[in-house]
Design an enzyme around this catalytic site. Structure first.
Site, PDB file in Angstrom:
ATOM      1  N   HIS A 125      13.330  -3.230  -0.838  1.00 47.22           N
ATOM      2  CA  HIS A 125      12.624  -3.096   0.429  1.00 47.22           C
ATOM      3  C   HIS A 125      13.431  -3.767   1.532  1.00 47.22           C
ATOM      4  CE1 HIS A 125       9.255  -2.990  -2.635  1.00 47.22           C
ATOM      5  NE2 HIS A 125       9.257  -1.783  -2.098  1.00 47.22           N
ATOM      6  N   CYS A 151      11.912   3.276   3.226  1.00 48.64           N
ATOM      7  CA  CYS A 151      12.083   2.136   4.135  1.00 48.64           C
ATOM      8  C   CYS A 151      13.501   2.015   4.685  1.00 48.64           C
ATOM      9  CB  CYS A 151      11.623   0.838   3.481  1.00 48.64           C
ATOM     10  SG  CYS A 151      12.585   0.313   2.059  1.00 48.64           S
ATOM     11  N   ASP A 195       7.802   1.321   1.493  1.00 43.71           N
ATOM     12  CA  ASP A 195       7.719   2.507   0.654  1.00 43.71           C
ATOM     13  C   ASP A 195       9.136   2.961   0.339  1.00 43.71           C
ATOM     14  OD1 ASP A 195       8.657   3.731   2.940  1.00 43.71           O
ATOM     15  OD2 ASP A 195       6.792   4.787   3.394  1.00 43.71           O
TER      16      ASP A 195
END
Length: 315
Positions: A307, A96, A93
């Site tokens: 990410h 992160c 998300d």
């Protein structure tokens, strides 16, 4: 008989200078373990357990494309030359990076930064509002939460208090196994997690405000701040908050310059492995400046600069 609590077992988060001589040690152990179990069995797997690095790579990059072959080579390089043996996957998300960095700080038992001990961080919202005239901080946004209350300062204090108490408590635990278990439990509580990340974001904003004032007074500031203040979207602290920080956790994560700011705020070196940049100078990026070499290190791994996961050299 009323129970006394030792430093790390206070149910209210109240920290004491030392263990109370009347504390029932067995009761404290039971209390801590019950709290761990309570959180553990409601955890949301925001940080998963370690898995073998090459096994993860073989599963994720099994195609016979040029990109997949390059990624497999990159992971082999990490395994053999950088001694990365495992990976902990982090929920993908917009929190992160904050999650992966803060988890490592807590699990390593890295203490609270000296500057956060030297000032009363709980009073930072009021300090900025009343002493430094930053009335615009009342427009601070709490990530994905659609917060519309007028009590922004009170909510900020609550977030900062949560971060500080958890940080001090966990860093005081000397047993790495026990500390690791409590970290895993803590990062399974979404409400607590988000409060801590919002506190980190606000403390980052505080550092930006301080640097901007130093710049106005022609005082020295770390070089990455010059890059931050030359962007059209962050020419000053207000625009930085409105155009960047307010959406972190909601619509976006951290930019590259934000990574410097995050490490500077928490006083850690952030080292990022980027397998998709294998065989280039950008395969490993260090977010620090030369004078910060004695800071603790935290490591991240990313396949897309969006990410981030946690590479682990040993369990």
């Amino acid at each position: 008989m009323k129970k006394s609590f030792c430093q790390s077992c206070s149910p209210t988060g109240q920290m004491f200078a030392s263990c109370c001589p009347l504390a029932d040690f067995s009761f404290c152990l039971v209390f801590r373990w019950s709290r761990y179990l309570k959180i553990k069995f409601t955890k949301n797997d925001s940080i998963q357990a370690e898995v073998d690095l090459l096994g993860y790579c073989a599963k994720e990059w099994k195609e016979e494309t040029e990109q997949a072959r390059q990624m497999r080579e990159a992971y082999e390089e990490l395994f053999w030359k950088h001694h990365v043996k495992y990976i902990r996957q982090v929920r993908e998300d917009n929190y992160c990076v904050l999650r992966a960095v803060l988890f490592q700080i807590f699990s390593q038992g890295i203490p609270l930064p000296p500057w956060m001990k030297a000032i009363d961080v709980l009073k930072l919202p009021e300090k900025l509002l009343y002493s430094q005239g930053c009335n615009w901080i009342q427009q601070y946004s709490f990530g994905p939460e659609q917060y519309t209350s007028s009590n922004t300062l009170g909510k900020l204090r609550k977030c900062i208090d949560m971060l500080k108490n958890q940080w001090v408590e966990i860093s005081s635990i000397k047993d790495p196994y026990e500390r690791g278990n409590l970290c895993s439990a803590l990062f399974g509580d979404e409400s607590t997690e988000h409060q801590m990340y919002e506190a980190v974001k606000f403390i980052m904003l505080y550092q930006v405000i301080e640097a901007y004032e130093c710049l106005a007074n022609k005082e020295h500031i770390p070089s990455f701040f010059h890059l931050l203040f030359t962007r059209d979207t962050s020419l000053d602290p207000l625009s930085y908050m409105m155009n960047h920080l307010n959406s972190v956790g909601d619509k976006r994560g951290l930019d590259q310059v934000d990574m410097f700011l995050l490490g500077y705020t928490l006083k850690v070196k952030i080292i990022v492995y980027r397998p998709f940049k294998f065989n280039s100078a950008d395969f490993q990026v260090n977010y620090m400046e030369a004078y910060q070499r004695d800071w603790h290190e935290v490591f991240l791994l990313t396949e897309d600069d969006q990410h981030y996961h946690i590479p682990v050299t040993q369990i």
